[in-house]
Motif scaffolding. Structure first.
Motif, PDB file in Angstrom:
ATOM      1  N   ARG A   1     -38.386  91.885 -55.482  1.00 33.34           N
ATOM      2  CA  ARG A   1     -39.230  90.859 -55.777  1.00 33.34           C
ATOM      3  C   ARG A   1     -38.463  89.853 -56.771  1.00 33.34           C
ATOM      4  NH1 ARG A   1     -44.584  89.353 -54.627  1.00 33.34           N
ATOM      5  NH2 ARG A   1     -44.691  91.471 -53.847  1.00 33.34           N
TER       6      ARG A   1
ATOM      7  N   THR B   1     -36.510  94.470 -59.496  1.00 35.82           N
ATOM      8  CA  THR B   1     -37.066  94.959 -58.219  1.00 35.82           C
ATOM      9  C   THR B   1     -36.494  93.736 -57.077  1.00 35.82           C
ATOM     10  OG1 THR B   1     -38.944  93.452 -58.688  1.00 35.82           O
ATOM     11  CG2 THR B   1     -39.124  95.843 -59.295  1.00 35.82           C
TER      12      THR B   1
ATOM     13  N   ARG C   1     -42.389  92.078 -47.633  1.00 34.29           N
ATOM     14  CA  ARG C   1     -42.988  92.476 -48.777  1.00 34.29           C
ATOM     15  C   ARG C   1     -43.358  91.707 -49.974  1.00 34.29           C
ATOM     16  NH1 ARG C   1     -41.738  96.434 -51.763  1.00 34.29           N
ATOM     17  NH2 ARG C   1     -43.527  97.678 -51.729  1.00 34.29           N
ATOM     18  N   THR C   2     -42.685  90.710 -50.349  1.00 31.25           N
ATOM     19  CA  THR C   2     -42.910  89.535 -51.065  1.00 31.25           C
ATOM     20  C   THR C   2     -43.940  88.461 -50.933  1.00 31.25           C
ATOM     21  OG1 THR C   2     -40.882  88.186 -50.743  1.00 31.25           O
ATOM     22  CG2 THR C   2     -40.469  90.002 -52.245  1.00 31.25           C
TER      23      THR C   2
ATOM     24  N   ARG D   1     -36.052 101.833 -49.002  1.00 29.21           N
ATOM     25  CA  ARG D   1     -35.860 100.486 -49.563  1.00 29.21           C
ATOM     26  C   ARG D   1     -34.375 100.230 -49.948  1.00 29.21           C
ATOM     27  NH1 ARG D   1     -40.441  98.935 -52.621  1.00 29.21           N
ATOM     28  NH2 ARG D   1     -39.343  97.189 -52.566  1.00 29.21           N
TER      29      ARG D   1
ATOM     30  N   HIS E   1     -40.678 103.974 -44.836  1.00 26.07           N
ATOM     31  CA  HIS E   1     -40.803 103.348 -46.408  1.00 26.07           C
ATOM     32  C   HIS E   1     -39.503 103.454 -47.157  1.00 26.07           C
ATOM     33  CE1 HIS E   1     -44.968 103.506 -45.589  1.00 26.07           C
ATOM     34  NE2 HIS E   1     -44.907 104.615 -45.181  1.00 26.07           N
TER      35      HIS E   1
ATOM     36  N   TYR F   1     -37.527  93.367 -43.907  1.00 26.06           N
ATOM     37  CA  TYR F   1     -38.780  94.024 -44.487  1.00 26.06           C
ATOM     38  C   TYR F   1     -38.965  93.650 -46.216  1.00 26.06           C
ATOM     39  CZ  TYR F   1     -41.067  98.632 -46.283  1.00 26.06           C
ATOM     40  OH  TYR F   1     -41.789  99.287 -46.914  1.00 26.06           O
ATOM     41  N   GLU F   2     -37.916  93.607 -46.733  1.00 28.33           N
ATOM     42  CA  GLU F   2     -38.009  93.513 -48.371  1.00 28.33           C
ATOM     43  C   GLU F   2     -38.395  92.236 -48.530  1.00 28.33           C
ATOM     44  OE1 GLU F   2     -37.941  95.408 -50.656  1.00 28.33           O
ATOM     45  OE2 GLU F   2     -36.531  97.256 -50.209  1.00 28.33           O
TER      46      GLU F   2
ATOM     47  N   PRO G   1     -36.632 100.997 -42.596  1.00 27.72           N
ATOM     48  CA  PRO G   1     -37.946 100.435 -43.399  1.00 27.72           C
ATOM     49  C   PRO G   1     -39.135 100.952 -43.100  1.00 27.72           C
ATOM     50  CG  PRO G   1     -36.501  98.662 -42.789  1.00 27.72           C
ATOM     51  CD  PRO G   1     -35.737 100.067 -41.949  1.00 27.72           C
ATOM     52  N   SER G   2     -39.365 101.222 -41.704  1.00 25.42           N
ATOM     53  CA  SER G   2     -40.632 102.038 -41.204  1.00 25.42           C
ATOM     54  C   SER G   2     -40.978 103.277 -41.936  1.00 25.42           C
ATOM     55  CB  SER G   2     -40.442 102.079 -39.628  1.00 25.42           C
ATOM     56  OG  SER G   2     -39.633 102.865 -39.317  1.00 25.42           O
TER      57      SER G   2
END
Length: 423
Positions: A74, A72, A107-108, A25, A23, A103-104, A20-21
């Motif tokens: 989210r 997505t 992000r939300t 996904r 980027h 991580y995901e 994840p670092s």
């Protein structure tokens, strides 16, 4: 599906890369729910739109054409949290999967509880229950005599990991090796994450939903053909057909332009025939239509949804094309800027060097000066691909670009129109 009950949630993820670092996904999630005894009580899976390129597609086999229909992260966060809440997370290489999930969710804006302390890693536990097995999921399944057909499909891999956990529970019976974590997981506090009405999307959805673009045009009364409307449509066809493939995104672009130009399905069919006739006229310019040119015409006719006799009719037509612009086309020139996106066989540097050798200039980012984007997947949702579509820059596959480089020109039918087919 019921959730929040005591038991296990076996997870598998497919991702665009390893960290994840960097980027990377999530692109697919598979979850299999088990009760405390290891019996399956439910399962859930969906593709996830990562809003970037898909990374190593040769490994996970997921296409951007499918992912473009997917939610997505989210949009699935609430549903996924509902499946995990109160359960022991299980995965083969749990640290990897939990790292991406944390991580995901972060992000939300939702910080999930620390799951590593209550999780079970079937890869780590293999040292106790399958001491002679390799560490891989396939290796462990082979030793435990568990079928694994379709590896790197998230739900299939989650089912295999669930079967491994069930195998471990049987070997440990009558003891319960993870009774303590079952209790601890049920006591964890999860944030409130609202669910959406988004439906899961599985692989193959594009084949079900993305019918030929002609069939998706409005069937209204046709209008008289005119150059004002024909020229922009032909210009888009030039870009779309450049790599002998109409991607899902390109089909959408053709539909959108047809709607903007107020073209009916009959209008589009007529323009397709005129476009093919212009190509046939170019092929006949020197008095002979070679087998390669005939294959080219047949391919274009098929891509445009024309009947098998369309090429014969186009070749039989005499005179100049009704719309001369249809016999022009896209053409790269020495010094033109070319951008690359996605993971390509041989590495991006190899393709950039090929571009230099052909006289083009590799460029790092999409600007209005860029002439061509080469994408590992023409439906890529990378930032470069999105910007290229907005600027009207053609997107082609690496194979198509290779044909351009080898031939010294990107076009085929004597008049610089379409790339020659591979032999």
């Amino acid at each position: 599906m019921s959730s929040g009950q005591p038991g296990y949630a076996v997870i598998d993820l497919e991702t665009t890369g390893l960290r994840p670092s960097w980027h990377d996904r999530i692109v697919e999630v598979g979850v299999v729910l088990l009760d405390p005894h290891g019996f399956v009580t439910g399962e859930w899976s969906t593709l996830v739109n990562p809003e970037r390129d898909l990374g190593p597609q040769r490994i996970h086999g997921i296409t951007a054409a499918d992912v473009r229909h997917a939610p997505t992260f989210r949009e699935i966060a609430g549903s996924l949290a509902g499946l995990l809440r109160g359960r022991v997370p299980v995965a083969h290489h749990l640290r990897f999967d939990l790292g991406f999930l944390e991580y995901e969710f972060a992000r939300t804006g939702a910080a999930i509880p620390a799951l590593a302390a209550v999780g079970v890693c079937t890869m780590t536990e293999a040292a106790r229950f399958l001491p002679v097995a390799p560490r891989t999921l396939a290796g462990c399944c082979a030793v435990a005599d568990i079928p694994l057909d379709g590896h790197h499909d998230a739900l299939i891999d989650a089912r295999a990991a669930a079967a491994l956990l069930r195998h471990y529970l049987r070997l440990a019976h009558p003891e319960s090796p993870w009774a303590h974590v079952l209790h601890s997981a049920s006591a964890l506090t999860w944030p409130a994450i609202p669910r959406t009405d988004t439906d899961p999307v599985r692989r193959g959805v594009s084949a079900e939903r993305d019918t030929h673009f002609l069939a998706r045009l409005l069937d209204r009364l046709p209008r008289a053909s005119d150059t004002v409307r024909a020229d922009p449509y032909f210009a888009l066809l030039d870009r779309v057909l450049l790599d002998h493939h109409i991607s899902a995104a390109e089909a959408d672009a053709l539909i959108a332009l047809a709607a903007q130009l107020d073209l009916s399905r009959a209008d589009a069919v007529r323009l397709h025939h005129e476009y093919l006739s212009a190509l046939a006229h170019a092929a006949k310019a020197d008095g002979v239509v070679t087998p390669s040119e005939r294959r080219e015409l047949d391919l274009v006719a098929d891509l445009l949804g024309l009947g098998p006799k369309a090429v014969e009719s186009a070749l039989a037509c005499g005179g100049a094309p009704r719309h001369p612009s249809a016999s022009g086309g896209f053409r790269l020139q020495p010094g033109d800027l070319v951008v690359f996106t996605g993971e390509m066989e041989g590495g991006r540097e190899t393709w950039e060097e090929r571009a230099r050798q052909a006289g083009y200039v590799p460029h790092g980012n999409i600007t209005k000066r860029v002439r061509l984007l080469v994408a590992a997947d023409p439906d890529s949702m990378s930032g470069k691909a999105r910007k290229a579509r907005a600027y009207g820059i053609p997107i082609v596959t690496p194979d198509a670009f290779a044909r351009m480089s080898l031939s010294g020109r990107p076009t085929g039918l004597k008049r610089s129109h379409v790339v020659r087919p591979s032999r």
